[in-house]
Structure formats: C-alpha cells, structure tokens
Design a protein around this motif. Structure first.
Motif, mmCIF file in Angstrom:
data_model
loop_
_atom_site.group_PDB
_atom_site.id
_atom_site.type_symbol
_atom_site.label_atom_id
_atom_site.label_comp_id
_atom_site.label_asym_id
_atom_site.label_seq_id
_atom_site.Cartn_x
_atom_site.Cartn_y
_atom_site.Cartn_z
ATOM 1 N N GLY A 71 0.812 -1.217 0.000
ATOM 2 C CA GLY A 71 0.000 0.000 0.000
ATOM 3 C C GLY A 71 0.835 1.251 0.000
ATOM 4 O O GLY A 71 0.489 2.249 -0.667
ATOM 5 N N VAL A 72 1.961 1.233 0.703
ATOM 6 C CA VAL A 72 2.847 2.397 0.722
ATOM 7 C C VAL A 72 3.462 2.618 -0.661
ATOM 8 O O VAL A 72 3.625 3.760 -1.110
ATOM 9 C CB VAL A 72 3.945 2.236 1.790
ATOM 10 N N TYR A 73 3.787 1.529 -1.349
ATOM 11 C CA TYR A 73 4.326 1.682 -2.712
ATOM 12 C C TYR A 73 3.360 2.470 -3.593
ATOM 13 O O TYR A 73 3.758 3.415 -4.285
ATOM 14 C CB TYR A 73 4.594 0.315 -3.348
ATOM 15 N N VAL A 138 6.768 3.087 8.528
ATOM 16 C CA VAL A 138 6.650 4.173 7.550
ATOM 17 C C VAL A 138 7.681 5.258 7.853
ATOM 18 O O VAL A 138 8.366 5.757 6.945
ATOM 19 C CB VAL A 138 5.227 4.759 7.547
ATOM 20 N N LEU A 139 7.819 5.619 9.116
ATOM 21 C CA LEU A 139 8.789 6.646 9.497
ATOM 22 C C LEU A 139 10.217 6.198 9.161
ATOM 23 O O LEU A 139 11.026 6.988 8.668
ATOM 24 C CB LEU A 139 8.682 6.938 10.995
ATOM 25 N N ILE A 140 10.521 4.936 9.419
ATOM 26 C CA ILE A 140 11.880 4.438 9.198
ATOM 27 C C ILE A 140 12.219 4.351 7.715
ATOM 28 O O ILE A 140 13.309 4.763 7.282
ATOM 29 C CB ILE A 140 12.055 3.058 9.862
ATOM 30 N N PHE A 141 11.284 3.826 6.915
ATOM 31 C CA PHE A 141 11.614 3.473 5.535
ATOM 32 C C PHE A 141 11.215 4.508 4.485
ATOM 33 O O PHE A 141 11.521 4.313 3.304
ATOM 34 C CB PHE A 141 10.979 2.123 5.178
ATOM 35 N N THR A 142 10.576 5.581 4.885
ATOM 36 C CA THR A 142 10.185 6.593 3.895
ATOM 37 C C THR A 142 11.375 7.088 3.069
ATOM 38 O O THR A 142 11.276 7.165 1.832
ATOM 39 C CB THR A 142 9.460 7.760 4.582
ATOM 40 N N PRO A 143 12.526 7.439 3.668
ATOM 41 C CA PRO A 143 13.661 7.873 2.824
ATOM 42 C C PRO A 143 14.087 6.806 1.821
ATOM 43 O O PRO A 143 14.354 7.113 0.653
ATOM 44 C CB PRO A 143 14.765 8.159 3.852
ATOM 45 N N LEU A 144 14.159 5.555 2.265
ATOM 46 C CA LEU A 144 14.553 4.472 1.362
ATOM 47 C C LEU A 144 13.551 4.300 0.238
ATOM 48 O O LEU A 144 13.929 4.155 -0.936
ATOM 49 C CB LEU A 144 14.680 3.166 2.149
ATOM 50 N N PHE A 145 12.266 4.335 0.562
ATOM 51 C CA PHE A 145 11.242 4.117 -0.453
ATOM 52 C C PHE A 145 11.272 5.204 -1.524
ATOM 53 O O PHE A 145 11.120 4.922 -2.714
ATOM 54 C CB PHE A 145 9.864 4.058 0.203
ATOM 55 N N PHE A 146 11.480 6.437 -1.123
ATOM 56 C CA PHE A 146 11.527 7.512 -2.112
ATOM 57 C C PHE A 146 12.819 7.470 -2.924
ATOM 58 O O PHE A 146 12.830 7.845 -4.101
ATOM 59 C CB PHE A 146 11.332 8.873 -1.444
ATOM 60 N N TYR A 147 13.885 6.975 -2.320
ATOM 61 C CA TYR A 147 15.115 6.774 -3.079
ATOM 62 C C TYR A 147 14.900 5.705 -4.147
ATOM 63 O O TYR A 147 15.287 5.879 -5.314
ATOM 64 C CB TYR A 147 16.253 6.365 -2.147
ATOM 65 N N PHE A 199 7.672 -7.503 15.943
ATOM 66 C CA PHE A 199 8.191 -6.236 15.420
ATOM 67 C C PHE A 199 9.147 -6.462 14.252
ATOM 68 O O PHE A 199 9.006 -5.849 13.189
ATOM 69 C CB PHE A 199 8.904 -5.460 16.528
ATOM 70 N N TRP A 200 10.130 -7.352 14.437
ATOM 71 C CA TRP A 200 11.129 -7.557 13.391
ATOM 72 C C TRP A 200 10.570 -8.319 12.195
ATOM 73 O O TRP A 200 10.880 -7.991 11.039
ATOM 74 C CB TRP A 200 12.344 -8.286 13.967
ATOM 75 N N LEU A 201 9.731 -9.320 12.464
ATOM 76 C CA LEU A 201 9.088 -10.029 11.361
ATOM 77 C C LEU A 201 8.203 -9.075 10.567
ATOM 78 O O LEU A 201 8.200 -9.090 9.325
ATOM 79 C CB LEU A 201 8.253 -11.187 11.895
ATOM 80 N N GLY A 202 7.434 -8.230 11.282
ATOM 81 C CA GLY A 202 6.578 -7.261 10.607
ATOM 82 C C GLY A 202 7.379 -6.300 9.756
ATOM 83 O O GLY A 202 6.975 -5.953 8.636
ATOM 84 N N MET A 203 8.534 -5.863 10.263
ATOM 85 C CA MET A 203 9.371 -4.938 9.503
ATOM 86 C C MET A 203 9.873 -5.582 8.213
ATOM 87 O O MET A 203 9.839 -4.966 7.132
ATOM 88 C CB MET A 203 10.562 -4.490 10.357
ATOM 89 N N ILE A 204 10.336 -6.828 8.307
ATOM 90 C CA ILE A 204 10.837 -7.525 7.117
ATOM 91 C C ILE A 204 9.710 -7.741 6.112
ATOM 92 O O ILE A 204 9.882 -7.539 4.903
ATOM 93 C CB ILE A 204 11.477 -8.865 7.516
ATOM 94 N N ALA A 205 8.526 -8.155 6.601
ATOM 95 C CA ALA A 205 7.389 -8.378 5.710
ATOM 96 C C ALA A 205 6.944 -7.076 5.063
ATOM 97 O O ALA A 205 6.576 -7.047 3.878
ATOM 98 C CB ALA A 205 6.236 -9.008 6.494
ATOM 99 N N PHE A 206 6.978 -5.989 5.808
ATOM 100 C CA PHE A 206 6.568 -4.687 5.299
ATOM 101 C C PHE A 206 7.450 -4.252 4.128
ATOM 102 O O PHE A 206 6.953 -3.879 3.058
ATOM 103 C CB PHE A 206 6.636 -3.667 6.442
ATOM 104 N N ILE A 207 8.755 -4.299 4.320
ATOM 105 C CA ILE A 207 9.655 -3.860 3.250
ATOM 106 C C ILE A 207 9.653 -4.857 2.093
ATOM 107 O O ILE A 207 9.760 -4.465 0.920
ATOM 108 C CB ILE A 207 11.086 -3.625 3.782
ATOM 109 N N THR A 208 9.475 -6.151 2.390
ATOM 110 C CA THR A 208 9.409 -7.142 1.314
ATOM 111 C C THR A 208 8.156 -6.944 0.479
ATOM 112 O O THR A 208 8.185 -7.074 -0.752
ATOM 113 C CB THR A 208 9.441 -8.574 1.884
#
Length: 371
Positions: A71-73, A138-147, A199-208
């Motif tokens: 959804g963020v993509y 979202v806060l952590i990965f926003t810079p990466l996603f826009f890059y 938390f960590w599983l969710g983070m990996i699944a989110f970015i994947t």
C-alpha cells in the motif's frame, strides 16, 4: 517511474486477511488457554477448531504486513514524502491513538466485568499494536522508499526484475525471514502482538511487500505460474507441522512455510481477484474500521452468549454472527455516515456537495417555449 495500475487483488487480500483475523479471534474464545491471553473463554472448549486455525496462524499477520508495504508503494506514486507522512499520520496514527484510549477500554471492561474484577486500565494498544508497528515502519523506511522510487528505471532495478522471474528468487526473499526467526527465537512463531518477533518479522514483511510491487510484473507472473505448486508444498508442510510437535521448534521450517503460504495466496489473488467490483469497493472501505472495533463486538458477544445453556457449536455460530453483523451495522449506520467520526477510523471526511446552477433545473414559462 513505473506505471501504476489499481491492484484489486491486493485490495481483496487485505479484506480477506482482516476477515480471517476476526474468525481467528473468535476461535480463541473456544480454546482452553483463551483467558490467559485476555479473551473471554467459553466454559466448554472446542479444541478441534484449532486445527484449521493452525493453518492460518503462521501467515495471517505477516500477510497483513506484506499488504501494508504494498500500500505504501502505491501511495508514494502520487505523493511526496511530506504528503505521505501527513496522510499516514491521519490514517494510521490518529485511529491508533483513538482506538487505544476509546475502543480498547471497552473490551477490557467487558473482560473484567465477566470475570468479576474491578475495572482498571493501563493504556496499551491491545489488538491495535499492528497499527503502531506500521506507523513506525513508515517513518523508518520513507527515505529508502523515495530513493528507490527515483531509481525505478535504473540498471539495478532492471537486473532485479529479471532475477525475479526465476523460482529460486523466492528462496532469496525467504532468507531474511529465516534469519529473523533463528536470531530472535520466539517462544512461539505465531506470537506476534507486542513481541520483538512480531516487530522484526513485521518490519521484514513490510519492506518485502513494498519490494514485491517495486519489482514489477515479474514477481507476480512468477507466483501466478507456480501458485499450485506453492500451495501444495505449503499444505504438505502444514500437515507435517500439526502431526510433528518437534516441527514447532524448527524456526527455519516455520519461516519457510509462512512465506510459501503468502506467495501462494499472492499467486491465487493475482490470477482470480484482480478485477473491480462494487462489493470490493464497499468492503475495502469497511475493513479498516471493522478491524478497529471488532474486539469490542466480539467481547460483547462472548459476554452475552457464553453464559447461555446451549451447545458449544451454537455458541460459536451465534458469536460469529453477532460479531460480524454487529461490526457491519456499526460501520454502516454510525462510522460511515457521521463525518466527525470517520477520521477516527481512518476514513476520509466526505465533502458536502455544493449545488451549482448546473444542478438546478431550468424552469421555462409557456411563453418562452412558444417563442
């Protein structure tokens, strides 16, 4: 920039995942350990229900994190980083805070009342922990996603896109999940809520999930071609798991099975659900508010129905109907229709239609018609 088309299958999977979440929570009330994790428990456990629930419990929450990343993509294709953070603050953080202080105390009071305890409340997210995690990601990965968005036509992206056409690429996607499970070593793989594992599983699944859409059609064509193989292997691993108690101590097998189910579901969804419908439009709007309120309705149903002297199967049926019907009634006649409430449940405020001269029928006199 990659062209973006509406992905109705992803919308459907989000709706289905939340529906399965409701069913899963209903089933917990009929387990002999339900009360120990804060659920109102029926006096006559129905442990047979847990056999089908065990099929869901290692992939239902990771699937939601995958879909959230996807959804963020789609969201960043039409927003800058400031607009994304503002939109996610309104859609995620506001409902999270409202739910924690207005919805969670309701079902906590019902639990305490049912077990004859004095009411006490310490602020905690309860079932809304998922939203808090998503907002942090979202806060952590926003810079990466826009890059990555700025490099969507680069050589690296094109190379990865070609690699994703190979079935072995699915094994590469599983590696971070396998590493997380073995490093964190959770007490139980399916314990996600407010745990380091969750938390960590969710983070990996989110970015994947974000990357699965970012890769383009190659990933989706891959899981579509291999969906029945993935589904067969997933089911075989599930059967092996419920028959072999030692399986639950194998973090590697649990992580592999979890991902295979998710890839199979993505393949099935891409094959059969990627089309619009009025039902999807309605359910897609309703799913988020229903997720927020469902525990209060489930606890109310349990509070009313569990003391009745009827067979456990009828209790299960009545609790299920009460929870689903109650959620939809509350959504349809209150949350959906009251503008000042909508933002508290992640919905946009409906703009009032302003009448213009184009909306007013022009009245002509008989004399004008005859001229």
């Amino acid at each position: 920039m990659l062209s973006v088309n509406r992905r109705y299958d992803i919308d459907w999977l989000r709706v289905i995942a939340i529906g399965l979440l409701l069913i899963y929570h209903i089933a917990i009330g009929f387990q002999p350990w339900g009360v120990f994790i804060g659920f109102i428990q029926n006096n006559e456990p129905q442990e047979w229900i847990w056999t089908p629930m065990a099929l869901l419990n290692i992939w239902r929450i990771p699937l939601l994190f995958f879909v959230s990343g996807m959804g963020v993509y789609f969201a960043i294709q039409r927003r800058n980083w400031k607009a994304l953070l503002l939109e996610r603050t309104k859609r995620i953080l506001l409902p999270f805070l409202f739910g924690m202080f207005a919805i969670v105390p309701l079902h906590m009071w019902l639990w305490q009342n049912y077990y004859h305890q004095d009411f006490s409340f310490i602020p905690n997210p309860a079932h809304l922990w998922f939203l808090g995690n998503i907002f942090i990601y979202v806060l952590i990965f926003t810079p990466l996603f826009f890059y990555l968005k700025s490099k969507s036509s680069g050589k690296l992206h094109n190379i990865i896109q070609r690699l994703m056409g190979n079935p072995l690429s699915l094994l590469l996607l599983m590696i971070p999940f396998i590493a997380e499970a073995n490093l964190v070593q959770p007490e139980q793989f399916e314990l996600y809520a407010m745990t380091p594992h969750g938390f960590w599983l969710g983070m990996i699944a989110f970015i994947t999930g974000f990357m699965c859409v970012y890769f383009g059609k190659s990933f989706w064509q891959l899981v579509m071609r291999w969906k029945w193989v993935l589904l067969t292997i997933s089911f075989a691993l599930y059967v092996f798991r419920i028959q072999d108690l030692s399986y639950n101590s194998s973090y590697t097998l649990m992580a592999i099975e979890s991902n295979l189910w998710i890839f199979a579901v993505f393949g099935l969804g891409y094959s059969y659900l990627n089309k619009p419908s009025k039902l999807l439009t309605y359910l897609s709007q309703a799913a988020y508010p229903i997720y927020i309120i469902h525990m209060a309705l489930l606890y109310l149903a349990s509070w009313i129905i569990f003391p009745l002297s009827i067979a456990p199967f009828f209790k299960l049926t009545l609790v299920t109907l009460f929870t689903f019907v109650g959620c939809f009634i509350l959504y349809e006649f209150v949350i959906r229709r009251l503008n000042f409430i909508r933002p508290l449940f992640g919905l946009k405020v409906l703009e009032k239609k302003v009448k213009t001269t184009a909306d007013v029928p022009i009245m002509t006199s008989r004399v004008e018609k005859s001229v």
